[in-house]
Design a protein around this motif. Structure first.
Motif, short mmCIF file in Angstrom:
data_model
loop_
_atom_site.label_atom_id
_atom_site.label_comp_id
_atom_site.label_asym_id
_atom_site.label_seq_id
_atom_site.Cartn_x
_atom_site.Cartn_y
_atom_site.Cartn_z
N ALA A 32 0.85 -1.19 0.00
CA ALA A 32 0.00 0.00 0.00
C ALA A 32 0.88 1.24 0.00
O ALA A 32 1.77 1.37 0.84
CB ALA A 32 -0.91 0.01 1.22
N VAL A 33 0.64 2.13 -0.95
CA VAL A 33 1.39 3.37 -1.02
C VAL A 33 0.63 4.43 -0.23
O VAL A 33 -0.59 4.57 -0.38
CB VAL A 33 1.59 3.82 -2.48
CG1 VAL A 33 2.30 5.16 -2.55
CG2 VAL A 33 2.37 2.77 -3.26
N THR A 34 1.35 5.14 0.62
CA THR A 34 0.71 6.16 1.47
C THR A 34 1.37 7.51 1.27
O THR A 34 2.46 7.58 0.70
CB THR A 34 0.84 5.80 2.96
OG1 THR A 34 2.23 5.91 3.32
CG2 THR A 34 0.37 4.39 3.24
N GLY A 35 0.74 8.56 1.74
CA GLY A 35 1.35 9.88 1.73
C GLY A 35 2.45 9.93 2.77
O GLY A 35 2.70 8.95 3.47
N SER A 36 3.07 11.11 2.87
CA SER A 36 4.23 11.17 3.77
C SER A 36 3.85 11.71 5.15
O SER A 36 4.67 11.73 6.05
CB SER A 36 5.29 12.06 3.14
OG SER A 36 4.75 13.34 2.92
N GLU A 48 -2.43 -7.44 -5.03
CA GLU A 48 -2.31 -8.44 -3.97
C GLU A 48 -2.98 -7.92 -2.70
O GLU A 48 -3.59 -8.69 -1.96
CB GLU A 48 -0.84 -8.75 -3.68
CG GLU A 48 -0.09 -9.42 -4.84
CD GLU A 48 0.44 -8.42 -5.87
OE1 GLU A 48 0.21 -7.21 -5.70
OE2 GLU A 48 1.09 -8.85 -6.85
N ALA A 49 -2.88 -6.60 -2.45
CA ALA A 49 -3.51 -6.02 -1.27
C ALA A 49 -5.02 -5.87 -1.48
O ALA A 49 -5.81 -6.06 -0.56
CB ALA A 49 -2.88 -4.67 -0.96
N ARG A 50 -5.40 -5.56 -2.70
CA ARG A 50 -6.84 -5.40 -3.00
C ARG A 50 -7.60 -6.70 -2.75
O ARG A 50 -8.78 -6.69 -2.40
CB ARG A 50 -7.04 -4.95 -4.45
CG ARG A 50 -6.56 -3.54 -4.66
CD ARG A 50 -6.78 -3.08 -6.09
NE ARG A 50 -5.95 -1.90 -6.33
CZ ARG A 50 -6.12 -1.07 -7.34
NH1 ARG A 50 -7.09 -1.28 -8.22
NH2 ARG A 50 -5.34 -0.03 -7.49
N ALA A 51 -6.90 -7.83 -2.95
CA ALA A 51 -7.53 -9.13 -2.73
C ALA A 51 -8.03 -9.26 -1.28
O ALA A 51 -8.95 -10.01 -1.00
CB ALA A 51 -6.56 -10.26 -3.07
N PHE A 52 -7.40 -8.50 -0.38
CA PHE A 52 -7.81 -8.54 1.03
C PHE A 52 -8.83 -7.45 1.34
O PHE A 52 -9.21 -7.27 2.48
CB PHE A 52 -6.60 -8.36 1.95
CG PHE A 52 -5.67 -9.53 1.93
CD1 PHE A 52 -5.86 -10.60 2.80
CD2 PHE A 52 -4.61 -9.58 1.04
CE1 PHE A 52 -5.01 -11.69 2.78
CE2 PHE A 52 -3.75 -10.67 1.02
CZ PHE A 52 -3.95 -11.73 1.88
N GLY A 53 -9.21 -6.69 0.33
CA GLY A 53 -10.19 -5.63 0.55
C GLY A 53 -9.57 -4.27 0.84
O GLY A 53 -10.27 -3.32 1.18
N VAL A 54 -8.23 -4.17 0.73
CA VAL A 54 -7.57 -2.89 0.99
C VAL A 54 -7.87 -1.94 -0.18
O VAL A 54 -7.73 -2.32 -1.34
CB VAL A 54 -6.04 -3.08 1.13
CG1 VAL A 54 -5.35 -1.74 1.32
CG2 VAL A 54 -5.74 -4.01 2.30
N LYS A 55 -8.31 -0.73 0.18
CA LYS A 55 -8.74 0.22 -0.86
C LYS A 55 -8.12 1.60 -0.66
O LYS A 55 -7.74 1.96 0.45
CB LYS A 55 -10.26 0.39 -0.82
CG LYS A 55 -11.04 -0.79 -1.31
CD LYS A 55 -12.50 -0.36 -1.57
CE LYS A 55 -13.34 -1.54 -2.00
NZ LYS A 55 -14.10 -2.13 -0.90
N GLU A 62 -7.05 0.74 9.36
CA GLU A 62 -8.12 -0.04 8.72
C GLU A 62 -7.54 -1.10 7.80
O GLU A 62 -7.97 -2.26 7.80
CB GLU A 62 -9.02 0.89 7.88
CG GLU A 62 -9.96 1.75 8.70
CD GLU A 62 -10.65 2.83 7.85
OE1 GLU A 62 -11.77 3.19 8.18
OE2 GLU A 62 -10.04 3.30 6.86
N ALA A 63 -6.52 -0.71 7.02
CA ALA A 63 -5.92 -1.62 6.05
C ALA A 63 -5.20 -2.76 6.76
O ALA A 63 -5.29 -3.92 6.36
CB ALA A 63 -4.96 -0.86 5.15
N LYS A 64 -4.52 -2.42 7.82
CA LYS A 64 -3.73 -3.41 8.57
C LYS A 64 -4.65 -4.47 9.19
O LYS A 64 -4.28 -5.63 9.30
CB LYS A 64 -2.93 -2.68 9.66
CG LYS A 64 -1.76 -3.44 10.17
CD LYS A 64 -0.46 -3.02 9.49
CE LYS A 64 0.67 -3.96 9.93
NZ LYS A 64 1.83 -3.87 9.08
#
Ligand SMILES: [Mg+2]
Length: 421
Positions: A32-36, A48-55, A62-64
């Protein structure tokens, strides 16, 4: 209307895929790419992360929870804009009419170069192969007689897809049961308003009389009527031929709520420098500077001041924005600050005094360095100081500066954001 052939190329999970290329250890893993900033949200998730529902838009927490082994990578905007610029160079081998719609999407008009029934498919296939070979990235391509349908098509078989909508008969079949919110340009609010009228699909929207829509939504109603039928005659506008921008602005959510005016002023200087650079790239200057403030309770307001002459120098923009800030008392801590310039004119129409020419040449020299080596390679001294001892350096001098996650969604190479009202 002549039969056009429009291609929409949309990079797949762009930021995350670029990071996976740069660091092969990330390949095949949920990223997951995040801001700084501290209160950052997810900008892009790998498939691969989207498969877990990460959006996109989720907080790290929330993502973790959805994917405990998710790998967070801080966004590196320079990487993405550089890749975008190189991609556009590749597209220009195919057509001069390339519109950079966002950092990971372009429209290309290939009318007369390839037909929808034959040539365009092999052209699109070749483009996909070349992107894979040269960048290691995949994209999804949609082709259709207009931009609206091309964008819809590219979204239908993501990732790594190619979809052609040949004509309006085919479009009609797709649109019939398509939720109105799936059309680019129909946002959540419009979708809700339509839902309240009992309209959920494009088919239903197409069945509503245009007069009803006009009464309810004004000019937008007419547009909706066309969109529901898949009609769109907007041209592909190459980057360098954009219509006049109405305003140019940047805003940022601060790493933490700020009450200290001096800290705010430093953020305002950084934003003003960015706005100035975008104005100059588009060869614009403006007379009105607007300062936007959002308090920690989300109360948001703007104040503006207008000059008698046009400016494009970040320092002058900052000067005015700061004078606005000093003209009222802050009631609460500030969460977001924004600076924009409007009342624009093309620079070559403006008279220039000799002392202004000297200043302009200096600014041009700075711009050239920044264009070549990256944003904020050379910045005014004040930007290099850490802000208020919170460890968050505001812009940096080591050449890897990204403007701190303040990349505009409408970023274009050498372009100015087109603001539509
Ligand atoms: Mg994309």
């Amino acid at each position: 209307m002549k039969n056009r052939v429009i291609m929409h190329i949309d990079m797949d999970a762009f930021f995350a895929s670029v990071e996976q290329r740069v660091d092969p250890r990330l390949l095949g893993r949920p990223v997951a790419v995040t801001g700084s900033q501290k209160r950052t949200v997810i900008t892009t998730a790998s498939y691969e992360a989207r498969a877990f529902g990460v959006k996109t838009g989720m907080t790290k927490g929330e993502a973790k929870r959805l994917c405990p082994w998710l790998i967070f990578v801080q966004a590196n905007n320079r990487r993405y804009t550089d890749t975008c610029t190189r991609l556009v160079e590749l597209y220009k081998h195919y057509s001069p009419l390339v519109e950079v719609y966002s950092v990971d999407e372009v429209f290309m008009d290939v009318t007369g170069i390839a037909g929808l029934s034959n040539g365009a498919i092999s052209m699109a296939t070749e483009i996909r192969h070349r992107i894979k070979d040269a960048f290691g990235l995949t994209c999804s391509i949609g082709m259709a007689p207009n931009k609206l349908l091309a964008k819809l098509a590219s979204d239908m078989k993501k990732p790594d897809g190619l979809v052609v909508i040949r004509d309006h008969r085919e479009a009609g079949k797709i649109l019939k049961d398509l939720p109105v919110g799936d059309i680019a340009g129909i946002g959540p609010r419009l979708e809700k308003n339509l839902g309240d009228m009992g309209i959920k699909t494009c088919g239903e929207l197409a069945g509503v009389h245009v007069r009803t829509l006009k009464n309810r939504f004004g000019v937008v109603g007419e547009k909706l009527h066309l969109m529901a039928r898949g009609l769109d005659d907007s041209p592909v506008v190459p980057v360098w031929q954009e219509p006049d921008a109405k305003s140019v602005g940047h805003s940022m959510t601060l790493p933490r709520d700020v009450y200290n005016p001096e800290t705010l002023e430093r953020h305002i200087l950084q934003l003003s420098e960015m706005v100035g650079r975008r104005l100059r790239r588009g060869q614009y200057a403006g007379r009105t500077v607007t300062l936007t403030i959002r308090y920690r309770d989300f109360h948001t307001f703007s104040r503006r001041k207008t000059l008698t002459e046009h400016v494009s120098d970040g320092f002058e923009i900052c000067h005015l924005a700061v004078s606005i800030l000093r003209s009222f008392r802050l009631k609460k801590a500030v969460r977001l600050v924004g600076v924009s310039v409007s009342n624009l004119a093309a620079v070559d129409q403006l008279p220039l005094l000799k002392k202004d020419r000297v200043r302009r040449d200096l600014i041009r020299a700075l711009d050239t360095i920044n264009d070549r080596y990256g944003e904020f390679t050379v910045a005014r001294g004040r930007l290099l100081e850490p802000v208020n001892g919170n460890g968050h350096s505001n812009g940096n001098g080591n050449g890897s500066g990204n403007g701190h996650g303040v990349i505009s969604p409408a970023w274009r190479p050498n372009g100015v954001k087109r603001v539509e009202f």
